[in-house]
Design a protein around this motif. Sequence first.
Motif, PDB file in Angstrom:
ATOM      1  N   ILE A 155     -57.329  45.681  14.135  1.00  0.00           N
ATOM      2  CA  ILE A 155     -56.024  45.121  13.750  1.00  0.00           C
ATOM      3  C   ILE A 155     -55.062  45.256  14.932  1.00  0.00           C
ATOM      4  O   ILE A 155     -54.239  46.192  14.983  1.00  0.00           O
ATOM      5  CB  ILE A 155     -55.443  45.780  12.487  1.00  0.00           C
ATOM      6  CG1 ILE A 155     -56.502  45.796  11.384  1.00  0.00           C
ATOM      7  CG2 ILE A 155     -54.216  45.032  12.016  1.00  0.00           C
ATOM      8  CD1 ILE A 155     -56.011  46.389  10.082  1.00  0.00           C
ATOM      9  N   PRO A 156     -55.165  44.358  15.890  1.00  0.00           N
ATOM     10  CA  PRO A 156     -54.358  44.486  17.107  1.00  0.00           C
ATOM     11  C   PRO A 156     -52.856  44.478  16.831  1.00  0.00           C
ATOM     12  O   PRO A 156     -52.390  43.794  15.924  1.00  0.00           O
ATOM     13  CB  PRO A 156     -54.760  43.267  17.938  1.00  0.00           C
ATOM     14  CG  PRO A 156     -55.411  42.323  16.991  1.00  0.00           C
ATOM     15  CD  PRO A 156     -55.975  43.134  15.886  1.00  0.00           C
ATOM     16  N   ALA A 157     -52.168  45.265  17.605  1.00  0.00           N
ATOM     17  CA  ALA A 157     -50.698  45.297  17.526  1.00  0.00           C
ATOM     18  C   ALA A 157     -50.167  44.984  18.922  1.00  0.00           C
ATOM     19  O   ALA A 157     -50.807  45.331  19.919  1.00  0.00           O
ATOM     20  CB  ALA A 157     -50.232  46.677  17.079  1.00  0.00           C
ATOM     21  N   PRO A 158     -49.009  44.331  19.001  1.00  0.00           N
ATOM     22  CA  PRO A 158     -48.438  44.037  20.322  1.00  0.00           C
ATOM     23  C   PRO A 158     -48.224  45.333  21.096  1.00  0.00           C
ATOM     24  O   PRO A 158     -47.807  46.337  20.517  1.00  0.00           O
ATOM     25  CB  PRO A 158     -47.099  43.364  19.997  1.00  0.00           C
ATOM     26  CG  PRO A 158     -47.196  42.959  18.571  1.00  0.00           C
ATOM     27  CD  PRO A 158     -48.145  43.890  17.905  1.00  0.00           C
ATOM     28  N   GLU A 159     -48.521  45.296  22.368  1.00  0.00           N
ATOM     29  CA  GLU A 159     -48.340  46.503  23.190  1.00  0.00           C
ATOM     30  C   GLU A 159     -46.866  46.690  23.532  1.00  0.00           C
ATOM     31  O   GLU A 159     -46.125  45.720  23.681  1.00  0.00           O
ATOM     32  CB  GLU A 159     -49.160  46.387  24.477  1.00  0.00           C
ATOM     33  CG  GLU A 159     -50.596  46.866  24.326  1.00  0.00           C
ATOM     34  CD  GLU A 159     -50.713  48.306  23.849  1.00  0.00           C
ATOM     35  OE1 GLU A 159     -49.987  49.177  24.364  1.00  0.00           O
ATOM     36  OE2 GLU A 159     -51.521  48.573  22.935  1.00  0.00           O
ATOM     37  N   ARG A 160     -46.466  47.902  23.657  1.00  0.00           N
ATOM     38  CA  ARG A 160     -45.110  48.210  24.097  1.00  0.00           C
ATOM     39  C   ARG A 160     -45.200  48.900  25.454  1.00  0.00           C
ATOM     40  O   ARG A 160     -46.160  49.641  25.713  1.00  0.00           O
ATOM     41  CB  ARG A 160     -44.409  49.126  23.076  1.00  0.00           C
ATOM     42  CG  ARG A 160     -44.001  48.388  21.806  1.00  0.00           C
ATOM     43  CD  ARG A 160     -42.967  47.324  22.167  1.00  0.00           C
ATOM     44  NE  ARG A 160     -42.447  46.582  21.035  1.00  0.00           N
ATOM     45  CZ  ARG A 160     -42.817  45.337  20.700  1.00  0.00           C
ATOM     46  NH1 ARG A 160     -43.751  44.714  21.395  1.00  0.00           N
ATOM     47  NH2 ARG A 160     -42.257  44.698  19.689  1.00  0.00           N
ATOM     48  N   GLY A 161     -44.229  48.639  26.320  1.00  0.00           N
ATOM     49  CA  GLY A 161     -44.251  49.163  27.680  1.00  0.00           C
ATOM     50  C   GLY A 161     -44.050  50.669  27.747  1.00  0.00           C
ATOM     51  O   GLY A 161     -43.739  51.320  26.742  1.00  0.00           O
ATOM     52  N   ALA A 162     -44.219  51.177  28.959  1.00  0.00           N
ATOM     53  CA  ALA A 162     -44.117  52.632  29.155  1.00  0.00           C
ATOM     54  C   ALA A 162     -42.715  53.148  28.849  1.00  0.00           C
ATOM     55  O   ALA A 162     -42.534  54.323  28.506  1.00  0.00           O
ATOM     56  CB  ALA A 162     -44.504  52.981  30.576  1.00  0.00           C
ATOM     57  N   ASP A 163     -41.708  52.272  28.991  1.00  0.00           N
ATOM     58  CA  ASP A 163     -40.332  52.731  28.764  1.00  0.00           C
ATOM     59  C   ASP A 163     -39.880  52.482  27.324  1.00  0.00           C
ATOM     60  O   ASP A 163     -38.696  52.613  27.003  1.00  0.00           O
ATOM     61  CB  ASP A 163     -39.374  52.047  29.749  1.00  0.00           C
ATOM     62  CG  ASP A 163     -39.394  50.538  29.582  1.00  0.00           C
ATOM     63  OD1 ASP A 163     -40.349  50.035  28.951  1.00  0.00           O
ATOM     64  OD2 ASP A 163     -38.464  49.869  30.076  1.00  0.00           O
ATOM     65  N   TYR A 164     -40.829  52.137  26.468  1.00  0.00           N
ATOM     66  CA  TYR A 164     -40.459  51.830  25.081  1.00  0.00           C
ATOM     67  C   TYR A 164     -39.793  53.029  24.394  1.00  0.00           C
ATOM     68  O   TYR A 164     -38.807  52.877  23.669  1.00  0.00           O
ATOM     69  CB  TYR A 164     -41.696  51.383  24.299  1.00  0.00           C
ATOM     70  CG  TYR A 164     -41.406  51.067  22.849  1.00  0.00           C
ATOM     71  CD1 TYR A 164     -40.541  50.034  22.502  1.00  0.00           C
ATOM     72  CD2 TYR A 164     -41.987  51.806  21.823  1.00  0.00           C
ATOM     73  CE1 TYR A 164     -40.259  49.745  21.186  1.00  0.00           C
ATOM     74  CE2 TYR A 164     -41.724  51.518  20.493  1.00  0.00           C
ATOM     75  CZ  TYR A 164     -40.860  50.486  20.179  1.00  0.00           C
ATOM     76  OH  TYR A 164     -40.576  50.207  18.862  1.00  0.00           O
ATOM     77  N   GLY A 165     -40.330  54.219  24.657  1.00  0.00           N
ATOM     78  CA  GLY A 165     -39.768  55.419  24.036  1.00  0.00           C
ATOM     79  C   GLY A 165     -38.298  55.602  24.399  1.00  0.00           C
ATOM     80  O   GLY A 165     -37.478  55.969  23.554  1.00  0.00           O
ATOM     81  N   ALA A 166     -37.985  55.299  25.672  1.00  0.00           N
ATOM     82  CA  ALA A 166     -36.586  55.425  26.117  1.00  0.00           C
ATOM     83  C   ALA A 166     -35.717  54.391  25.405  1.00  0.00           C
ATOM     84  O   ALA A 166     -34.571  54.678  25.025  1.00  0.00           O
ATOM     85  CB  ALA A 166     -36.510  55.250  27.631  1.00  0.00           C
ATOM     86  N   GLU A 167     -36.272  53.193  25.195  1.00  0.00           N
ATOM     87  CA  GLU A 167     -35.513  52.145  24.478  1.00  0.00           C
ATOM     88  C   GLU A 167     -35.230  52.606  23.047  1.00  0.00           C
ATOM     89  O   GLU A 167     -34.125  52.430  22.537  1.00  0.00           O
ATOM     90  CB  GLU A 167     -36.344  50.855  24.409  1.00  0.00           C
ATOM     91  CG  GLU A 167     -36.368  50.052  25.684  1.00  0.00           C
ATOM     92  CD  GLU A 167     -37.324  48.867  25.549  1.00  0.00           C
ATOM     93  OE1 GLU A 167     -37.492  48.346  24.412  1.00  0.00           O
ATOM     94  OE2 GLU A 167     -37.931  48.485  26.558  1.00  0.00           O
ATOM     95  N   VAL A 168     -36.247  53.148  22.412  1.00  0.00           N
ATOM     96  CA  VAL A 168     -36.070  53.611  21.025  1.00  0.00           C
ATOM     97  C   VAL A 168     -35.012  54.714  20.990  1.00  0.00           C
ATOM     98  O   VAL A 168     -34.140  54.730  20.119  1.00  0.00           O
ATOM     99  CB  VAL A 168     -37.409  54.124  20.432  1.00  0.00           C
ATOM    100  CG1 VAL A 168     -37.191  54.764  19.069  1.00  0.00           C
ATOM    101  CG2 VAL A 168     -38.413  52.985  20.324  1.00  0.00           C
ATOM    102  N   TRP A 169     -35.078  55.610  21.965  1.00  0.00           N
ATOM    103  CA  TRP A 169     -34.105  56.692  21.997  1.00  0.00           C
ATOM    104  C   TRP A 169     -32.679  56.142  22.112  1.00  0.00           C
ATOM    105  O   TRP A 169     -31.774  56.587  21.404  1.00  0.00           O
ATOM    106  CB  TRP A 169     -34.394  57.655  23.157  1.00  0.00           C
ATOM    107  CG  TRP A 169     -33.307  58.678  23.305  1.00  0.00           C
ATOM    108  CD1 TRP A 169     -32.372  58.781  24.298  1.00  0.00           C
ATOM    109  CD2 TRP A 169     -33.003  59.740  22.380  1.00  0.00           C
ATOM    110  NE1 TRP A 169     -31.517  59.816  24.064  1.00  0.00           N
ATOM    111  CE2 TRP A 169     -31.884  60.425  22.895  1.00  0.00           C
ATOM    112  CE3 TRP A 169     -33.574  60.157  21.178  1.00  0.00           C
ATOM    113  CZ2 TRP A 169     -31.320  61.524  22.240  1.00  0.00           C
ATOM    114  CZ3 TRP A 169     -33.006  61.239  20.521  1.00  0.00           C
ATOM    115  CH2 TRP A 169     -31.899  61.909  21.058  1.00  0.00           C
ATOM    116  N   ARG A 170     -32.504  55.150  22.995  1.00  0.00           N
ATOM    117  CA  ARG A 170     -31.166  54.567  23.159  1.00  0.00           C
ATOM    118  C   ARG A 170     -30.673  53.956  21.844  1.00  0.00           C
ATOM    119  O   ARG A 170     -29.487  53.982  21.531  1.00  0.00           O
ATOM    120  CB  ARG A 170     -31.175  53.500  24.263  1.00  0.00           C
ATOM    121  CG  ARG A 170     -31.115  54.083  25.663  1.00  0.00           C
ATOM    122  CD  ARG A 170     -30.770  53.020  26.707  1.00  0.00           C
ATOM    123  NE  ARG A 170     -31.834  52.050  26.875  1.00  0.00           N
ATOM    124  CZ  ARG A 170     -32.899  52.229  27.655  1.00  0.00           C
ATOM    125  NH1 ARG A 170     -33.014  53.344  28.346  1.00  0.00           N
ATOM    126  NH2 ARG A 170     -33.824  51.302  27.760  1.00  0.00           N
TER     127      ARG A 170
END
Lengths: 191, 225
Positions: free
Chosen positions: B50-65
Motif C-alpha cells: 500500500i504505497p504512500a507518497p514519500e516525504r522529504g528529509a525535512d518533513y519533520g521540521a515542517e510538521v514541527w513548524r
Amino acid sequence: MKRMQAVVDDEVVRRARGGDENAFRTLVETHSRDVFRLAYRITRNEEDAEDTVQETFIRAYRNLDGFEARANFGTWLYRITANTAIDLLRRKKRHEGRHTPLGEVQPGVAGAQEGLVFGHQVRERVDSALVSLSELERTAFVLRHCEELSLAEISSTLDISVSATKQAIFRAVKKLRSSLAPLRDVSRTTP
Amino acid sequence: MRHLEEQALILHHYGEGDDPALVERHLLDCKRCRDELDAIGRDLRDVGSIPAPERGADYGAEVWRAVAPRLAHRRSRRTWVLAAAAVVLTGTFLAGRLSTRLGSDIPQDEVRERILLVALGEHLDRSEVLLLEVVNTEKGELGQEAARELLRASRLYRQTAHQVGDIATGDVLEELERLLLDVAHGSTPSDTLKSRIRDRDVLFKIRVLQTNFKARGQLLAPQRF
C-alpha cells in the motif's frame, strides 16, 4: 517487524514529559514521516494524512503525562495515529460519501504492455477496495499487513478484543480478494 | 475430508493461526486447501505494501513548524495547573461538586485543570457583578464584605499568574485586586472608584479573561486513544 522507530530514545521522551519543548521537537522530527505513512495508508488521502499527522502530535503532547515510561513511544504514537485517522474519517463520512466505484476490467491487452496494464488494474482495484473498507477494517488490515503488528498489538491499539481484530482483518482480506477476483477470472479466460 | 475455512487460512498466512501445526498437517494432505492458501498469498502479495507518497528529509521540521504554535496553549495551561494547585485546593467545595460531575475516568491533571478554570471563571463572574454594582450604585453599601471575600482569592490567582509568567492575566488581576481592596476598605469615594473602573476598562478586561478561560475549558474535552 516494521516499526515506526526501531530505537526509542527514552531520555528524549522523559525530557519531553518534563516540559522540554526541544525534546518534543526531536520526537516530532524523528517520527513524522512514519506517522504520515501510516496516516496515509489509513486515510488514503494526502490532505487527511497531513491533518492526522498534526493532530496526532498535538494529542500526543497533550497526553504525554498518560504515556507510561515502560511502553514503547513509537507504539503509543501508532495508537494515537490510528485513532486520530479513524476519528477524522468518521467525521468526514458524516459530511460526504467516500465510495469510489470499481473500474471496469479491461481484458485482452496483448504484448509487453499486458503485465503493466494488469498491474495498474490490480492497484486500481486494491485502492478502490481499500476505500470501501470500514475505518476499523482498513486500520486493522494496514496495521497487520503493512506495519506487521501482531493481533494482540492491534487489539490494544484499537481497544477492541483479539477476536474482533481477527474478524476485522478477515473481512478486509475477504473484500480485497473479492475485488481482485474479476481480474483472476479474466487472466484465466484470456488466451 | 473437512476443509479449512478461509479465515483460518488467512490467519495462518499471517502466522496468527490458533493451531499452526494442525493446519500444516492438514495442508500436507489437502491440495485444495494448499491451493487456496497459495491464492490468498498471491492476492495479498498483489495488495502489496500500500504505497504512500514519500516525504522529504525535512518533513519533520515542517510538521514541527505547523504544530509548535498550537502546543503553546498547553504549556501555559499546564503551568497554570501545577502552580495554581494550592489555589484550587482552597476551593474544595468546588472540587467535590465537579469530581462527582466529571466521573472517575478522566485524568487527575485534567480534572484539576477544569476545576481551576471553573474556579477562575466563577471568581471573575463574582468580581464582575461586584464592580457592576459599584458602577451602578448611587449611594449606600458598596459590597465591602463581598470584596473582602474576593480579595484573598484574587491575590492568589494574581500571584500564580505572575509566577508562571502570564503577565497579561496577572496585570488584570492586579488591577482587580487594587479595586477590591479599595472597595473592601470603604475609604475611597464612590465616584473615584467608578472613574477608575470606567477609565481603565476594567470590566472589559475581565470579560476578555472570562472568554479566554472558557475557550481553554472547551479545549479540555476528553480524547480517546
